[in-house]
Design a protein around this motif. Structure first.
Motif, PDB file in Angstrom:
ATOM      1  N   GLU A 145       0.845  -1.193   0.000  1.00  0.00           N
ATOM      2  CA  GLU A 145       0.000   0.000   0.000  1.00  0.00           C
ATOM      3  C   GLU A 145       0.878   1.239   0.000  1.00  0.00           C
ATOM      4  OE1 GLU A 145      -4.045  -0.677   2.323  1.00  0.00           O
ATOM      5  OE2 GLU A 145      -2.318  -1.037   3.629  1.00  0.00           O
ATOM      6  N   PHE A 146       0.434   2.250  -0.720  1.00  0.00           N
ATOM      7  CA  PHE A 146       1.228   3.473  -0.831  1.00  0.00           C
ATOM      8  C   PHE A 146       0.369   4.692  -0.547  1.00  0.00           C
ATOM      9  CE2 PHE A 146       2.781   0.238  -3.797  1.00  0.00           C
ATOM     10  CZ  PHE A 146       4.034   0.024  -3.258  1.00  0.00           C
ATOM     11  N   GLY A 147       1.027   5.860  -0.430  1.00  0.00           N
ATOM     12  CA  GLY A 147       0.304   7.100  -0.162  1.00  0.00           C
ATOM     13  C   GLY A 147       0.361   7.479   1.310  1.00  0.00           C
ATOM     14  N   LYS A 148      -0.147   8.686   1.607  1.00  0.00           N
ATOM     15  CA  LYS A 148      -0.059   9.213   2.972  1.00  0.00           C
ATOM     16  C   LYS A 148      -0.850   8.379   3.973  1.00  0.00           C
ATOM     17  CE  LYS A 148       0.991  14.019   1.839  1.00  0.00           C
ATOM     18  NZ  LYS A 148       0.556  15.420   1.934  1.00  0.00           N
ATOM     19  N   GLY A 149      -2.045   7.922   3.568  1.00  0.00           N
ATOM     20  CA  GLY A 149      -2.877   7.123   4.469  1.00  0.00           C
ATOM     21  C   GLY A 149      -2.191   5.831   4.856  1.00  0.00           C
ATOM     22  N   ALA A 150      -1.602   5.160   3.861  1.00  0.00           N
ATOM     23  CA  ALA A 150      -0.890   3.906   4.123  1.00  0.00           C
ATOM     24  C   ALA A 150       0.319   4.140   5.014  1.00  0.00           C
ATOM     25  CB  ALA A 150      -0.455   3.276   2.798  1.00  0.00           C
ATOM     26  N   ALA A 151       1.046   5.258   4.765  1.00  0.00           N
ATOM     27  CA  ALA A 151       2.228   5.581   5.576  1.00  0.00           C
ATOM     28  C   ALA A 151       1.834   5.827   7.026  1.00  0.00           C
ATOM     29  CB  ALA A 151       2.937   6.803   4.998  1.00  0.00           C
ATOM     30  N   ARG A 152       0.691   6.500   7.226  1.00  0.00           N
ATOM     31  CA  ARG A 152       0.226   6.749   8.600  1.00  0.00           C
ATOM     32  C   ARG A 152      -0.117   5.440   9.309  1.00  0.00           C
ATOM     33  NH1 ARG A 152      -2.060  11.707   6.642  1.00  0.00           N
ATOM     34  NH2 ARG A 152      -3.963  10.644   6.024  1.00  0.00           N
ATOM     35  N   ARG A 153      -0.745   4.526   8.578  1.00  0.00           N
ATOM     36  CA  ARG A 153      -1.096   3.223   9.173  1.00  0.00           C
ATOM     37  C   ARG A 153       0.167   2.463   9.582  1.00  0.00           C
ATOM     38  NH1 ARG A 153      -5.249   3.382   5.410  1.00  0.00           N
ATOM     39  NH2 ARG A 153      -4.102   2.220   3.825  1.00  0.00           N
ATOM     40  N   ILE A 154       1.182   2.532   8.724  1.00  0.00           N
ATOM     41  CA  ILE A 154       2.452   1.851   9.018  1.00  0.00           C
ATOM     42  C   ILE A 154       3.081   2.431  10.281  1.00  0.00           C
ATOM     43  CG2 ILE A 154       4.847   1.558   8.212  1.00  0.00           C
ATOM     44  CD1 ILE A 154       3.668   1.335   5.350  1.00  0.00           C
ATOM     45  N   ARG A 155       3.068   3.774  10.383  1.00  0.00           N
ATOM     46  CA  ARG A 155       3.674   4.417  11.549  1.00  0.00           C
ATOM     47  C   ARG A 155       2.887   4.133  12.828  1.00  0.00           C
ATOM     48  NH1 ARG A 155       5.245   8.453   7.622  1.00  0.00           N
ATOM     49  NH2 ARG A 155       3.306   9.628   7.905  1.00  0.00           N
ATOM     50  N   ARG A 156       1.563   3.967  12.705  1.00  0.00           N
ATOM     51  CA  ARG A 156       0.755   3.620  13.878  1.00  0.00           C
ATOM     52  C   ARG A 156       1.133   2.242  14.426  1.00  0.00           C
ATOM     53  NH1 ARG A 156      -3.774   6.393  11.560  1.00  0.00           N
ATOM     54  NH2 ARG A 156      -4.550   4.484  10.612  1.00  0.00           N
ATOM     55  N   GLU A 157       1.665   1.396  13.547  1.00  0.00           N
ATOM     56  CA  GLU A 157       2.124   0.064  13.961  1.00  0.00           C
ATOM     57  C   GLU A 157       3.576   0.098  14.436  1.00  0.00           C
ATOM     58  OE1 GLU A 157       1.566  -2.424  10.569  1.00  0.00           O
ATOM     59  OE2 GLU A 157      -0.628  -2.180  10.562  1.00  0.00           O
ATOM     60  N   ASN A 158       4.088   1.325  14.691  1.00  0.00           N
ATOM     61  CA  ASN A 158       5.482   1.528  15.123  1.00  0.00           C
ATOM     62  C   ASN A 158       6.490   1.025  14.094  1.00  0.00           C
ATOM     63  OD1 ASN A 158       4.809   2.750  17.631  1.00  0.00           O
ATOM     64  ND2 ASN A 158       4.338   0.725  18.458  1.00  0.00           N
ATOM     65  N   LYS A 159       6.132   1.190  12.827  1.00  0.00           N
ATOM     66  CA  LYS A 159       7.033   0.840  11.733  1.00  0.00           C
ATOM     67  C   LYS A 159       7.285   2.084  10.888  1.00  0.00           C
ATOM     68  CE  LYS A 159       5.438  -3.940  11.581  1.00  0.00           C
ATOM     69  NZ  LYS A 159       4.737  -4.967  10.783  1.00  0.00           N
ATOM     70  N   VAL A 160       8.308   2.023  10.040  1.00  0.00           N
ATOM     71  CA  VAL A 160       8.688   3.175   9.211  1.00  0.00           C
ATOM     72  C   VAL A 160       8.675   2.774   7.734  1.00  0.00           C
ATOM     73  CG1 VAL A 160      10.490   4.890   8.723  1.00  0.00           C
ATOM     74  CG2 VAL A 160      10.172   4.055  11.056  1.00  0.00           C
ATOM     75  N   PRO A 161       8.013   3.572   6.864  1.00  0.00           N
ATOM     76  CA  PRO A 161       8.075   3.303   5.424  1.00  0.00           C
ATOM     77  C   PRO A 161       9.489   3.557   4.896  1.00  0.00           C
ATOM     78  CG  PRO A 161       6.387   4.961   5.956  1.00  0.00           C
ATOM     79  CD  PRO A 161       7.204   4.746   7.183  1.00  0.00           C
ATOM     80  N   VAL A 162       9.980   2.616   4.106  1.00  0.00           N
ATOM     81  CA  VAL A 162      11.360   2.690   3.601  1.00  0.00           C
ATOM     82  C   VAL A 162      11.367   2.342   2.114  1.00  0.00           C
ATOM     83  CG1 VAL A 162      13.640   1.576   3.732  1.00  0.00           C
ATOM     84  CG2 VAL A 162      12.394   2.098   5.826  1.00  0.00           C
ATOM     85  N   VAL A 163      12.241   3.020   1.353  1.00  0.00           N
ATOM     86  CA  VAL A 163      12.477   2.649  -0.045  1.00  0.00           C
ATOM     87  C   VAL A 163      13.933   2.214  -0.179  1.00  0.00           C
ATOM     88  CG1 VAL A 163      12.565   3.434  -2.444  1.00  0.00           C
ATOM     89  CG2 VAL A 163      10.692   4.177  -0.963  1.00  0.00           C
ATOM     90  N   LEU A 164      14.142   1.037  -0.752  1.00  0.00           N
ATOM     91  CA  LEU A 164      15.493   0.507  -0.995  1.00  0.00           C
ATOM     92  C   LEU A 164      15.754   0.565  -2.495  1.00  0.00           C
ATOM     93  CD1 LEU A 164      18.024  -1.137  -0.001  1.00  0.00           C
ATOM     94  CD2 LEU A 164      16.682  -3.195  -0.432  1.00  0.00           C
ATOM     95  N   TYR A 165      16.846   1.238  -2.883  1.00  0.00           N
ATOM     96  CA  TYR A 165      17.144   1.355  -4.312  1.00  0.00           C
ATOM     97  C   TYR A 165      18.643   1.266  -4.541  1.00  0.00           C
ATOM     98  CZ  TYR A 165      18.505   6.173  -3.283  1.00  0.00           C
ATOM     99  OH  TYR A 165      19.133   7.283  -2.771  1.00  0.00           O
ATOM    100  N   GLY A 166      19.034   1.170  -5.833  1.00  0.00           N
ATOM    101  CA  GLY A 166      20.454   1.128  -6.177  1.00  0.00           C
ATOM    102  C   GLY A 166      20.789  -0.004  -7.120  1.00  0.00           C
ATOM    103  N   HIS A 167      21.960   0.088  -7.740  1.00  0.00           N
ATOM    104  CA  HIS A 167      22.471  -0.928  -8.663  1.00  0.00           C
ATOM    105  C   HIS A 167      21.527  -1.176  -9.844  1.00  0.00           C
ATOM    106  CE1 HIS A 167      25.041  -2.741  -5.176  1.00  0.00           C
ATOM    107  NE2 HIS A 167      25.553  -1.627  -5.662  1.00  0.00           N
ATOM    108  N   GLY A 168      20.764  -0.141 -10.220  1.00  0.00           N
ATOM    109  CA  GLY A 168      19.897  -0.259 -11.384  1.00  0.00           C
ATOM    110  C   GLY A 168      18.676  -1.138 -11.184  1.00  0.00           C
ATOM    111  N   THR A 169      18.416  -1.543  -9.947  1.00  0.00           N
ATOM    112  CA  THR A 169      17.254  -2.396  -9.689  1.00  0.00           C
ATOM    113  C   THR A 169      16.013  -1.524  -9.443  1.00  0.00           C
ATOM    114  OG1 THR A 169      17.699  -2.433  -7.315  1.00  0.00           O
ATOM    115  CG2 THR A 169      18.689  -4.183  -8.631  1.00  0.00           C
ATOM    116  N   ASP A 170      14.847  -2.135  -9.577  1.00  0.00           N
ATOM    117  CA  ASP A 170      13.611  -1.407  -9.270  1.00  0.00           C
ATOM    118  C   ASP A 170      13.574  -1.127  -7.770  1.00  0.00           C
ATOM    119  OD1 ASP A 170      12.729  -1.476 -11.892  1.00  0.00           O
ATOM    120  OD2 ASP A 170      11.687  -3.392 -11.627  1.00  0.00           O
ATOM    121  N   PRO A 171      13.120   0.060  -7.377  1.00  0.00           N
ATOM    122  CA  PRO A 171      13.018   0.371  -5.943  1.00  0.00           C
ATOM    123  C   PRO A 171      12.103  -0.622  -5.229  1.00  0.00           C
ATOM    124  CG  PRO A 171      12.728   2.356  -7.268  1.00  0.00           C
ATOM    125  CD  PRO A 171      12.711   1.201  -8.216  1.00  0.00           C
TER     126      PRO A 171
END
Length: 200
Positions: free
Chosen positions: A13-39
């Motif tokens: 899930e993406f967007g501000k609403g999804a990010a808020r739900r993740i943070r309510r679960e004491n988790k942090v939204p993260v993006v992993l990227y690099g080496h030409g791979t899809d994020p």
């Protein structure tokens, strides 16, 4: 350099609403990227990630959905401006032996020459290239015996083995500022008060 192991989960899930739900679960939204791979869109345990990020350029070993292991370093950290909690983190994928450009905090050691004044840290961090698995936590700049007016340039900073300067060699890292300027300002402030007393 120590390696911190964290368990990551794939986000669907993406967007501000999804990010808020993740943070309510004491988790942090993260993006992993690099080496030409899809994020990869992930969530990480908030408290564990917060502790890991206290170490500058920390090396993070990620287990994603219970599988494999990816190495990454923090590239961008967004915090809530008022409360300071983590809002979002970008992680850069790295390999052992790979060189990366990072900012390393500058730490001073030693004592100035007597009466030399104050140390002004012009650059709080130095841009360097280092192996991803061997990034120093800080770079030490000696101020031993420096006198007023002295400058330390980036090219004069002794870097750890395997670390090279990535920024401007001629950039001033720190300066020694004479104390006289402060004294003269105080005298200037006191002078009008003296005039008032004389008139009375």
């Amino acid at each position: 350099m120590s390696e911190v192991k964290l368990a990551a989960e794939t986000r669907t899930e993406f967007g501000k609403g999804a990010a808020r739900r993740i943070r309510r679960e004491n988790k942090v939204p993260v993006v992993l990227y690099g080496h030409g791979t899809d994020p990869k869109h992930l969530s990480l345990p908030g408290h564990d990630l917060l502790l890991a990020l206290r170490t500058p350029n920390v090396l993070i070993s990620l287990t994603i959905d219970g599988k494999g292991s990816e190495l990454a370093i923090p590239k961008s950290v967004q915090r809530d401006p008022l409360k300071g909690f983590l809002e979002h983190v970008d992680l850069l994928l790295v390999n052992k032996g790979e060189k990366v450009a990072v900012e390393i905090p500058v730490v001073t050691e030693g004592e100035l020459a007597p009466g030399a004044g104050l140390v002004e840290l012009v650059q709080a961090a130095l841009s360097v290239e280092a192996e991803a698995t061997n990034i120093p936590e800080s770079v030490v700049v000696s101020i031993e015996g420096l006198e007023s007016g002295a400058n330390v340039l980036a090219k004069n900073v002794k870097l750890p083995k395997g670390v090279s300067l990535a920024g401007d060699e001629e950039a001033v890292v720190l300066s020694v500022v004479a104390p006289q300027a402060e004294e003269s300002e105080e005298e200037a402030e006191e002078a009008p008060e003296g005039d008032v007393v004389d008139e009375g």
